[in-house]
Design a protein around this motif. Structure first.
Motif, PDB file in Angstrom:
ATOM      1  N   UNK A 212      -0.931   5.200   4.008  1.00 21.73           N
ATOM      2  CA  UNK A 212      -0.525   6.355   3.213  1.00 21.73           C
ATOM      3  C   UNK A 212       0.941   6.651   3.532  1.00 21.73           C
ATOM      4  N   UNK A 213       1.789   6.628   2.473  1.00 23.80           N
ATOM      5  CA  UNK A 213       3.217   6.799   2.650  1.00 23.80           C
ATOM      6  C   UNK A 213       3.579   8.270   2.767  1.00 23.80           C
TER       7      UNK A 213
ATOM      8  N   UNK B 126      -0.403   2.048   0.112  1.00 26.86           N
ATOM      9  CA  UNK B 126      -0.278   0.594   0.077  1.00 26.86           C
ATOM     10  C   UNK B 126      -1.536   0.008   0.704  1.00 26.86           C
ATOM     11  N   UNK B 127      -2.044  -1.029   0.088  1.00 27.33           N
ATOM     12  CA  UNK B 127      -3.252  -1.688   0.602  1.00 27.33           C
ATOM     13  C   UNK B 127      -2.981  -3.177   0.719  1.00 27.33           C
ATOM     14  N   UNK B 128      -3.326  -3.753   1.877  1.00 30.46           N
ATOM     15  CA  UNK B 128      -3.122  -5.177   2.105  1.00 30.46           C
ATOM     16  C   UNK B 128      -4.172  -5.666   3.104  1.00 30.46           C
TER      17      UNK B 128
ATOM     18  N   UNK C 120       2.944  -6.378  12.284  1.00 29.66           N
ATOM     19  CA  UNK C 120       2.932  -7.009  10.967  1.00 29.66           C
ATOM     20  C   UNK C 120       2.697  -5.971   9.880  1.00 29.66           C
ATOM     21  N   UNK C 121       1.845  -4.976  10.154  1.00 31.59           N
ATOM     22  CA  UNK C 121       1.606  -3.909   9.174  1.00 31.59           C
ATOM     23  C   UNK C 121       2.875  -3.088   8.985  1.00 31.59           C
ATOM     24  N   UNK C 122       3.569  -2.789  10.079  1.00 33.61           N
ATOM     25  CA  UNK C 122       4.795  -2.006   9.970  1.00 33.61           C
ATOM     26  C   UNK C 122       5.865  -2.769   9.178  1.00 33.61           C
ATOM     27  N   UNK C 123       6.019  -4.074   9.423  1.00 34.29           N
ATOM     28  CA  UNK C 123       6.983  -4.873   8.660  1.00 34.29           C
ATOM     29  C   UNK C 123       6.620  -4.890   7.188  1.00 34.29           C
ATOM     30  N   UNK C 124       5.335  -4.987   6.899  1.00 39.88           N
ATOM     31  CA  UNK C 124       4.874  -4.984   5.499  1.00 39.88           C
ATOM     32  C   UNK C 124       5.259  -3.672   4.825  1.00 39.88           C
ATOM     33  N   UNK C 125       5.099  -2.568   5.536  1.00 36.95           N
ATOM     34  CA  UNK C 125       5.461  -1.262   4.984  1.00 36.95           C
ATOM     35  C   UNK C 125       6.971  -1.177   4.768  1.00 36.95           C
ATOM     36  N   UNK C 126       7.754  -1.728   5.697  1.00 34.99           N
ATOM     37  CA  UNK C 126       9.209  -1.698   5.549  1.00 34.99           C
ATOM     38  C   UNK C 126       9.670  -2.460   4.319  1.00 34.99           C
ATOM     39  N   UNK C 127       9.004  -3.575   4.028  1.00 31.19           N
ATOM     40  CA  UNK C 127       9.425  -4.418   2.913  1.00 31.19           C
ATOM     41  C   UNK C 127       8.913  -3.891   1.582  1.00 31.19           C
ATOM     42  N   UNK C 128       7.684  -3.462   1.522  1.00 35.00           N
ATOM     43  CA  UNK C 128       7.054  -3.097   0.252  1.00 35.00           C
ATOM     44  C   UNK C 128       6.966  -1.600   0.026  1.00 35.00           C
ATOM     45  N   UNK C 129       7.229  -0.803   1.049  1.00 36.92           N
ATOM     46  CA  UNK C 129       7.142   0.639   0.877  1.00 36.92           C
ATOM     47  C   UNK C 129       8.398   1.229   0.285  1.00 36.92           C
ATOM     48  N   UNK C 130       8.376   2.541   0.107  1.00 38.84           N
ATOM     49  CA  UNK C 130       9.517   3.256  -0.467  1.00 38.84           C
ATOM     50  C   UNK C 130      10.186   4.144   0.558  1.00 38.84           C
TER      51      UNK C 130
ATOM     52  N   UNK D 232     -10.410  -3.206  12.608  1.00 37.32           N
ATOM     53  CA  UNK D 232     -11.141  -4.235  11.877  1.00 37.32           C
ATOM     54  C   UNK D 232     -12.556  -3.719  11.625  1.00 37.32           C
ATOM     55  N   UNK D 233     -13.142  -3.915  10.467  1.00 43.40           N
ATOM     56  CA  UNK D 233     -12.669  -4.697   9.311  1.00 43.40           C
ATOM     57  C   UNK D 233     -11.792  -3.923   8.345  1.00 43.40           C
ATOM     58  N   UNK D 234     -11.668  -2.588   8.507  1.00 44.21           N
ATOM     59  CA  UNK D 234     -10.827  -1.792   7.623  1.00 44.21           C
ATOM     60  C   UNK D 234     -10.362  -0.563   8.366  1.00 44.21           C
ATOM     61  N   UNK D 235      -9.258  -0.016   7.872  1.00 47.59           N
ATOM     62  CA  UNK D 235      -8.723   1.178   8.535  1.00 47.59           C
ATOM     63  C   UNK D 235      -7.739   1.852   7.599  1.00 47.59           C
ATOM     64  N   UNK D 236      -7.536   3.139   7.879  1.00 49.03           N
ATOM     65  CA  UNK D 236      -6.554   3.921   7.124  1.00 49.03           C
ATOM     66  C   UNK D 236      -5.485   4.391   8.114  1.00 49.03           C
TER      67      UNK D 236
END
Length: 314
Positions: free
Chosen positions: A242-243, A249-251, A261-271, A304-308
């Protein structure tokens, strides 16, 4: 000889008087007659037209010693005296010299008026020519001024265009570098995923086969260590982030991937604004992840297997 000198002086005075009758100043008229060598009224007028703007035109005229008006007339008359004297002596018997002198010296009023009118017309023509010449010079000067102004404007425009081109090229270069940096981050994430997948061997078919036969022992594989799992193991985790502005964002990540890796994903694809630092936290139970947690796998952190997760400013 005295008669010849009187004739020369009379010719000079006739030109001088003509100039005076036309309205020229005596000082200027004497200078014109002297400097043209008493060659005629037209030459004298031309000289006056050409030198009327001289700074010393109105200074008093002082003729040289032995010259009536300081011109070349005396020298010419001196050189011509023998021939004129001989002519006078040769024609003294029949009186032809007296007739020529008498025909040359007197001038009637009508002839004087006609000569003045002719000279005034000549002066008007000369003045018109001078004005036309000055007008042509002014036009040429104006053309040159406009030409120089256009050249200067072209130089200024070229400098502005060069500056604008440099600025545009610089912006395009910065955008290209930013795009390449983002692409490098994406490529690094993809490579990290592939390396972790190859390292931990987390695949769908092996786990499915292991869960379908829990009671039977399976032969040890090169990628597995320890006893077989007694419960279902998840190799992937579905993470919802949640931004700050409320968007999400969901991945899907590998279970063994670090939280970084989640933080890098947010940096690249987030706003998130560029350059703004942030961290991640779990809302229930609330837990703020530290830099040390960023190096831990998702499975170890219980994601795992999911989280918010929630993005929070540092």
């Amino acid at each position: 000889m005295e008669m010849l000198l009187q004739l020369v002086k009379m010719a000079e005075l006739t030109t001088l008087e003509s100039l005076l009758e036309m309205g020229f100043d005596r000082n200027r008229a004497e200078k014109a007659v002297a400097n043209t060598g008493n060659q005629g009224i037209e030459q004298a007028m031309d000289w006056l037209m050409e030198h009327e703007n001289d700074p010393d035109i109105d200074e008093p005229f002082v003729p040289p010693v032995g010259n009536v008006l300081g011109g070349e007339a005396d020298s010419q008359s001196t050189t011509e005296q023998p021939s004129l004297a001989d002519t006078a002596e040769g024609t003294a018997g029949d009186g032809s010299c007296d007739n020529d002198d008498s025909a040359r010296i007197p001038m009637s009023e009508d002839e004087k008026l006609e000569q003045v009118r002719r000279l005034e017309e000549l002066m008007r023509v000369k003045q018109a020519e001078r004005r036309e010449r000055e007008r042509a010079e002014e036009l040429e000067h104006e053309k040159q001024r406009r030409k120089h102004g256009q050249e200067l404007q072209q130089i200024r425009q070229k400098l502005q265009d060069d500056d604008m081109k440099k600025l545009t090229d610089q912006r395009m270069k910065e955008k290209m570098e930013d795009k390449m940096a983002r692409q490098r981050v994406k490529d690094k994430i993809a490579r990290d995923r592939e390396e972790r997948a190859q390292k931990f061997g987390g695949g769908g078919p092996p786990s499915t086969a292991a869960s379908s036969q829990p009671a039977q022992p399976s032969p040890p594989s090169p990628t597995s260590h320890g006893p077989p799992p007694t419960k279902k193991e998840y190799d992937e985790s579905r993470i919802q982030v949640r931004m700050l502005d409320g968007s999400t964002l969901t991945a899907v990540f590998k279970a063994q991937e670090p939280l970084a890796a989640v933080r890098v994903y947010v940096q690249v694809n987030g706003n998130t604004p560029e350059g703004q630092d942030f961290t991640l936290l779990s809302p229930y139970p609330r837990h703020v992840y530290t830099e040390l947690d960023m190096e831990k796998p998702l499975k170890e952190l219980g994601l795992v297997p999911s989280a918010v997760l929630v993005v929070a400013k540092k």
